[in-house]
Design a protein around this motif. Structure first.
Motif, PDB file in Angstrom:
ATOM      1  N   GLU A  40      -9.388   6.013 -38.786  1.00  0.00           N
ATOM      2  CA  GLU A  40      -9.972   5.537 -37.518  1.00  0.00           C
ATOM      3  C   GLU A  40      -9.450   4.228 -37.602  1.00  0.00           C
ATOM      4  O   GLU A  40      -9.719   3.457 -38.116  1.00  0.00           O
ATOM      5  CB  GLU A  40     -11.362   5.724 -37.109  1.00  0.00           C
ATOM      6  CG  GLU A  40     -11.935   6.939 -37.089  1.00  0.00           C
ATOM      7  CD  GLU A  40     -13.240   7.160 -36.919  1.00  0.00           C
ATOM      8  OE1 GLU A  40     -13.835   6.818 -35.684  1.00  0.00           O
ATOM      9  OE2 GLU A  40     -14.072   7.391 -37.759  1.00  0.00           O
ATOM     10  N   PHE A  42      -8.705   1.068 -33.779  1.00  0.00           N
ATOM     11  CA  PHE A  42      -8.841   0.857 -32.508  1.00  0.00           C
ATOM     12  C   PHE A  42      -7.865  -0.259 -32.248  1.00  0.00           C
ATOM     13  O   PHE A  42      -7.877  -1.509 -32.842  1.00  0.00           O
ATOM     14  CB  PHE A  42     -10.207   0.473 -32.100  1.00  0.00           C
ATOM     15  CG  PHE A  42     -10.469   0.123 -30.734  1.00  0.00           C
ATOM     16  CD1 PHE A  42     -10.097   0.818 -29.556  1.00  0.00           C
ATOM     17  CD2 PHE A  42     -10.886  -1.140 -30.407  1.00  0.00           C
ATOM     18  CE1 PHE A  42     -10.247   0.603 -28.352  1.00  0.00           C
ATOM     19  CE2 PHE A  42     -10.857  -1.719 -29.045  1.00  0.00           C
ATOM     20  CZ  PHE A  42     -10.992  -0.614 -27.958  1.00  0.00           C
ATOM     21  N   PHE A 144      -6.686   8.037 -27.821  1.00  0.00           N
ATOM     22  CA  PHE A 144      -7.448   8.071 -26.731  1.00  0.00           C
ATOM     23  C   PHE A 144      -6.899   6.796 -26.055  1.00  0.00           C
ATOM     24  O   PHE A 144      -7.003   5.726 -26.400  1.00  0.00           O
ATOM     25  CB  PHE A 144      -8.873   8.034 -26.851  1.00  0.00           C
ATOM     26  CG  PHE A 144      -9.677   9.178 -27.197  1.00  0.00           C
ATOM     27  CD1 PHE A 144     -10.581   9.587 -26.260  1.00  0.00           C
ATOM     28  CD2 PHE A 144      -9.838   9.724 -28.429  1.00  0.00           C
ATOM     29  CE1 PHE A 144     -11.264  10.846 -26.693  1.00  0.00           C
ATOM     30  CE2 PHE A 144     -10.559  10.701 -28.876  1.00  0.00           C
ATOM     31  CZ  PHE A 144     -11.203  11.374 -27.866  1.00  0.00           C
ATOM     32  N   ASP A 145      -6.258   7.072 -24.871  1.00  0.00           N
ATOM     33  CA  ASP A 145      -5.692   5.947 -24.145  1.00  0.00           C
ATOM     34  C   ASP A 145      -6.994   5.485 -23.092  1.00  0.00           C
ATOM     35  O   ASP A 145      -7.410   6.269 -22.328  1.00  0.00           O
ATOM     36  CB  ASP A 145      -4.368   6.311 -23.213  1.00  0.00           C
ATOM     37  CG  ASP A 145      -3.570   5.083 -22.786  1.00  0.00           C
ATOM     38  OD1 ASP A 145      -3.939   4.159 -23.252  1.00  0.00           O
ATOM     39  OD2 ASP A 145      -2.873   5.360 -21.746  1.00  0.00           O
ATOM     40  N   LEU A 147      -9.874   4.133 -24.142  1.00  0.00           N
ATOM     41  CA  LEU A 147     -11.164   4.775 -24.874  1.00  0.00           C
ATOM     42  C   LEU A 147     -12.151   4.502 -24.320  1.00  0.00           C
ATOM     43  O   LEU A 147     -13.347   5.257 -24.462  1.00  0.00           O
ATOM     44  CB  LEU A 147     -10.929   4.212 -26.509  1.00  0.00           C
ATOM     45  CG  LEU A 147     -12.023   4.897 -27.347  1.00  0.00           C
ATOM     46  CD1 LEU A 147     -11.938   6.613 -27.370  1.00  0.00           C
ATOM     47  CD2 LEU A 147     -12.142   4.351 -28.829  1.00  0.00           C
ATOM     48  N   THR A 148     -12.528   3.305 -23.891  1.00  0.00           N
ATOM     49  CA  THR A 148     -13.897   2.749 -23.209  1.00  0.00           C
ATOM     50  C   THR A 148     -14.136   3.645 -22.018  1.00  0.00           C
ATOM     51  O   THR A 148     -15.267   3.312 -21.768  1.00  0.00           O
ATOM     52  CB  THR A 148     -13.842   1.217 -23.038  1.00  0.00           C
ATOM     53  OG1 THR A 148     -12.775   0.957 -21.996  1.00  0.00           O
ATOM     54  CG2 THR A 148     -13.659   0.420 -24.317  1.00  0.00           C
ATOM     55  N   TYR A 155     -15.552  11.743 -27.888  1.00  0.00           N
ATOM     56  CA  TYR A 155     -14.821  11.208 -29.024  1.00  0.00           C
ATOM     57  C   TYR A 155     -15.247  11.645 -30.454  1.00  0.00           C
ATOM     58  O   TYR A 155     -14.368  12.331 -31.261  1.00  0.00           O
ATOM     59  CB  TYR A 155     -14.991   9.644 -29.208  1.00  0.00           C
ATOM     60  CG  TYR A 155     -14.151   8.691 -30.319  1.00  0.00           C
ATOM     61  CD1 TYR A 155     -13.057   8.436 -30.427  1.00  0.00           C
ATOM     62  CD2 TYR A 155     -15.005   8.749 -31.722  1.00  0.00           C
ATOM     63  CE1 TYR A 155     -12.278   7.992 -31.324  1.00  0.00           C
ATOM     64  CE2 TYR A 155     -14.132   8.134 -32.894  1.00  0.00           C
ATOM     65  CZ  TYR A 155     -12.897   7.761 -32.452  1.00  0.00           C
ATOM     66  OH  TYR A 155     -12.262   7.224 -33.748  1.00  0.00           O
ATOM     67  N   ARG A 175      -7.032   7.474 -33.306  1.00  0.00           N
ATOM     68  CA  ARG A 175      -6.607   6.382 -32.605  1.00  0.00           C
ATOM     69  C   ARG A 175      -7.038   6.103 -31.370  1.00  0.00           C
ATOM     70  O   ARG A 175      -7.047   7.052 -30.295  1.00  0.00           O
ATOM     71  CB  ARG A 175      -5.059   6.127 -32.716  1.00  0.00           C
ATOM     72  CG  ARG A 175      -4.416   5.996 -34.058  1.00  0.00           C
ATOM     73  CD  ARG A 175      -4.823   5.025 -34.997  1.00  0.00           C
ATOM     74  NE  ARG A 175      -4.173   4.726 -36.130  1.00  0.00           N
ATOM     75  CZ  ARG A 175      -4.853   4.921 -37.404  1.00  0.00           C
ATOM     76  NH1 ARG A 175      -6.027   5.651 -37.255  1.00  0.00           N
ATOM     77  NH2 ARG A 175      -4.284   4.907 -38.528  1.00  0.00           N
ATOM     78  N   GLY A 176      -7.517   4.865 -30.926  1.00  0.00           N
ATOM     79  CA  GLY A 176      -7.802   4.400 -29.609  1.00  0.00           C
ATOM     80  C   GLY A 176      -7.274   3.097 -29.263  1.00  0.00           C
ATOM     81  O   GLY A 176      -6.850   2.285 -30.030  1.00  0.00           O
ATOM     82  N   SER A 178      -7.559   0.519 -25.518  1.00  0.00           N
ATOM     83  CA  SER A 178      -8.237  -0.054 -24.392  1.00  0.00           C
ATOM     84  C   SER A 178      -8.321  -1.382 -24.359  1.00  0.00           C
ATOM     85  O   SER A 178      -8.194  -2.316 -25.018  1.00  0.00           O
ATOM     86  CB  SER A 178      -9.525   0.604 -24.632  1.00  0.00           C
ATOM     87  OG  SER A 178     -10.312   0.812 -23.187  1.00  0.00           O
ATOM     88  N   VAL A 188     -17.845   1.665 -28.070  1.00  0.00           N
ATOM     89  CA  VAL A 188     -16.642   1.416 -28.794  1.00  0.00           C
ATOM     90  C   VAL A 188     -16.622   0.060 -29.603  1.00  0.00           C
ATOM     91  O   VAL A 188     -16.247  -0.201 -30.657  1.00  0.00           O
ATOM     92  CB  VAL A 188     -15.404   1.530 -27.846  1.00  0.00           C
ATOM     93  CG1 VAL A 188     -14.231   0.593 -28.554  1.00  0.00           C
ATOM     94  CG2 VAL A 188     -15.217   2.800 -27.119  1.00  0.00           C
TER      95      VAL A 188
END
Length: 218
Positions: A40, A42, A144-145, A147-148, A155, A175-176, A178, A188
């Motif tokens: 993971e 971010f 996740f484009d 993510l927030t 998720y 992968r996120g 944001s 997040v």
């Protein structure tokens, strides 16, 4: 980056720089994101930090492997189809390769299939009922484009779809990316940003992006 062996760094750097589907060299913060081997990570970006490019580049790193399947999610269909949003950018990058026989794109499914057999799909996830669409999925990359904008349960459920066969050499990656804010801001931040988090957080601002006109953007 210190956790990577020299061999791993060389392999990942070559995939980024020699990948014909990635049209430009990543800047420093993007490179940190792309060469991260943890499951993971971010990418938190202010406006101009080019989080969509970072996420798209990350999804394309292993498309030379036939058993590689990747997925990028936005919250709504409107978000997904906005001009110059991540799907539109993927089309700009990848559709020129259709005539060369290296990529096929199916607009109904919003899915790119590469000459190796690898796939990159784009979907939206507006409601919890949409989660059932992924019940039998087996994915090696999930991005996740923004993510927030997603609740934590969505998720976590998609994370359970991150899997592969024993002989598949591709790393599993969640992968996120944001900007700050949104309904998922708190979870997040707790998962990735707080000082007691053990997960990878890469921060980027417009001043990191060498492709922007800094004077005009600032």
């Amino acid at each position: 980056l210190n956790k990577l062996t020299l061999q791993q760094k060389i392999l990942l750097a070559s995939k980024i720089c020699d990948n014909p589907f990635i049209p430009h060299t990543p800047f420093k913060q993007q490179a940190h994101f792309l060469t991260n081997l943890e499951e993971e990570a971010f990418y938190g970006a202010q406006a101009g930090g080019d989080k969509s490019d970072a996420l798209l580049m990350s999804s394309l790193m292993y498309v030379d492997y036939p058993d590689y399947n990747s997925l990028i999610l936005r919250r709504t269909l409107d978000d997904l189809e906005m001009p110059n949003a991540i799907l539109d950018r993927a089309k700009q990058w990848l559709l020129p390769f259709e005539d060369k026989g290296l990529v096929q794109y199916k607009d109904i499914k919003k899915k790119f299939t590469f000459h190796s057999g690898a796939t990159l799909s784009f979907r939206y996830l507006a409601h919890n009922n949409d989660l059932m669409k992924y019940q039998g999925a087996e994915l090696q990359f999930i991005g996740f484009d923004e993510l927030t904008q997603f609740p934590e349960n969505q998720y976590l459920y998609l994370h359970s779809r991150l899997r592969k066969t024993e002989d598949n050499p591709v790393p599993l990656r969640m992968r996120g990316a944001s900007n700050p804010g949104g309904v998922g801001h708190d979870w997040v931040k707790k998962r990735f940003v707080n000082k007691n988090s053990i997960l990878s957080f890469i921060s980027s601002a417009y001043t990191d992006n060498k492709y922007l006109n800094q004077e005009e953007y600032g």
